[in-house]
Design a protein around this motif. Structure first.
Motif, mmCIF file in Angstrom:
data_model
loop_
_atom_site.group_PDB
_atom_site.id
_atom_site.type_symbol
_atom_site.label_atom_id
_atom_site.label_comp_id
_atom_site.label_asym_id
_atom_site.label_seq_id
_atom_site.Cartn_x
_atom_site.Cartn_y
_atom_site.Cartn_z
ATOM 1 N N ASP A 87 0.798 -1.216 0.000
ATOM 2 C CA ASP A 87 0.000 0.000 0.000
ATOM 3 C C ASP A 87 0.839 1.279 0.000
ATOM 4 O OD1 ASP A 87 -2.570 -1.145 -0.160
ATOM 5 O OD2 ASP A 87 -2.594 -1.513 2.003
ATOM 6 N N ASP A 88 2.171 1.146 0.038
ATOM 7 C CA ASP A 88 3.011 2.352 0.057
ATOM 8 C C ASP A 88 4.392 2.064 -0.545
ATOM 9 O OD1 ASP A 88 3.703 4.995 0.551
ATOM 10 O OD2 ASP A 88 4.439 4.566 2.576
ATOM 11 N N PHE A 89 4.402 1.670 -1.826
ATOM 12 C CA PHE A 89 5.665 1.442 -2.533
ATOM 13 C C PHE A 89 6.071 2.716 -3.278
ATOM 14 C CE2 PHE A 89 3.926 -2.956 -2.428
ATOM 15 C CZ PHE A 89 4.988 -3.568 -1.763
ATOM 16 N N HIS A 90 7.376 2.878 -3.444
ATOM 17 C CA HIS A 90 7.921 4.005 -4.198
ATOM 18 C C HIS A 90 9.009 3.488 -5.132
ATOM 19 C CE1 HIS A 90 5.926 7.113 -1.705
ATOM 20 N NE2 HIS A 90 6.014 6.177 -0.775
ATOM 21 N N VAL A 91 8.870 3.796 -6.416
ATOM 22 C CA VAL A 91 9.833 3.345 -7.426
ATOM 23 C C VAL A 91 10.553 4.565 -7.988
ATOM 24 C CG1 VAL A 91 10.139 2.137 -9.623
ATOM 25 C CG2 VAL A 91 8.418 1.346 -7.991
ATOM 26 N N ARG A 92 11.865 4.456 -8.098
ATOM 27 C CA ARG A 92 12.676 5.567 -8.594
ATOM 28 C C ARG A 92 13.234 5.258 -9.981
ATOM 29 N NH1 ARG A 92 13.068 5.807 -3.146
ATOM 30 N NH2 ARG A 92 13.003 7.883 -2.197
ATOM 31 N N ILE A 93 13.195 6.269 -10.836
ATOM 32 C CA ILE A 93 13.766 6.210 -12.175
ATOM 33 C C ILE A 93 14.734 7.387 -12.294
ATOM 34 C CG2 ILE A 93 13.268 6.212 -14.656
ATOM 35 C CD1 ILE A 93 10.372 5.481 -13.872
#
Length: 302
Positions: A87-93
């Motif tokens: 419910d609280d993932f963060h993906v960085r590019i």
């Protein structure tokens, strides 16, 4: 804005999962580097009603159709890292703001690492192949080689024997055990010991398998079982459980394609011991269903 799901990988598994979630009106972001695993092959075979089309053509059409769904967003690039919990993932590019989502679906595929033999890599996907079901028919019979790379190579050679006259090149691998030798004999597969030093162009459409001992053999195609490596480090960083296969590790999943980490799903070659575009697509459908039902039931109990 938080997404319902981020899909890392825009190949057959990732796009198939996106279809399921998009048609459930879920907000989906697909992160794709534009380098599908089958990009080295000019044509795809064995996929119902798509025989002979290129993988890129099929994927381009799928992206065009997906783009008509208002809840779907495409992001070009490589997912560098990800963190968070269900419910609280963060993906960085690289060079972009992090993207937040409730679920994470890994479909980045595998990296095929070939033996370091001169002439092998440039023929990959053309006359150096991995799957007889995908490419064997087009060879048209005749002499075919199989390069031993792992303990299952004898089994691979016995399968390829349905498509031609096969020689298994051991290339420094241990000689097959008695059971494997009996299988090779039953399938009329030749066995050639010695290190392969180079792959060269032969007469006509043939290619030459050159051995370090000075001998050489001409074949129409050479099948190789490459070492498979999971692309990226996101699964490893999250601690997703892995499963050993003869060709390398894959991400372990349950029937809904959920990994050992809550909220993270995996589909396609990254989570299958054997794959082609049909199986990858089916895997993506299962992962999309699993992720959607996870979101749906979570909402029902919140």
């Amino acid at each position: 804005m938080q997404q319902d799901a981020i899909i890392i990988g825009g190949g057959f598994a990732g796009l198939s999962a996106a279809y399921i979630l998009a048609r459930a009106r879920r907000k989906v972001t697909i992160i794709d580097s534009g380098e599908p695993r089958n990009r080295f092959a000019a044509h795809s075979h064995g996929a119902l009603a798509l025989d002979g089309k290129s993988g890129r053509e099929i994927l381009a059409e799928a992206r065009t159709q997906l783009a008509t769904y208002p809840t779907v967003t495409f992001v070009e690039g490589e997912a560098d890292s990800a963190e968070g919990v269900i419910d609280d993932f963060h993906v960085r590019i690289a060079g972009q703001k992090p993207i937040a989502a409730r679920r994470l679906l890994l479909a980045s595929g595998m990296e095929d690492r070939l033996p370091d033999i001169p002439g092998l890599e440039e023929r990959w996907g053309k006359t150096v192949l991995h799957c007889p079901y995908c490419h064997g028919y087009e060879i048209g019979g005749g002499p075919i080689g199989v390069l031993a790379t792992h303990p299952m190579s004898a089994h691979q050679a016995s399968v390829v024997a349905d498509w031609g006259d096969v020689t298994l090149f051991t290339n420094g691998m241990p000689e097959p055990d008695d059971a494997a030798l009996a299988l090779l004999e039953r399938r009329q597969v030749g066995l050639q010991a010695g290190l392969v030093s180079a792959i060269e162009t032969g007469a006509g459409k043939m290619m030459r398998i050159c051995l370090a001992n000075g001998r050489d053999f001409e074949v129409r195609a050479l099948f190789v079982g490459p070492d498979m490596h999971i692309r990226g480090s996101i699964a490893e960083n999250f601690g997703c459980a892995l499963e050993e296969t003869p060709a390398g590790k894959i991400i372990a999943t349950d029937v809904s394609k959920a990994t050992s980490v809550a909220g993270i799903y995996a589909a396609g070659d990254i989570a299958r011991a054997f794959g082609n575009i049909t199986l990858a697509s089916a895997d993506g459908v299962m992962a999309g269903l699993g992720a959607h039902q996870s979101l749906m039931f979570a909402a029902a109990h919140s």
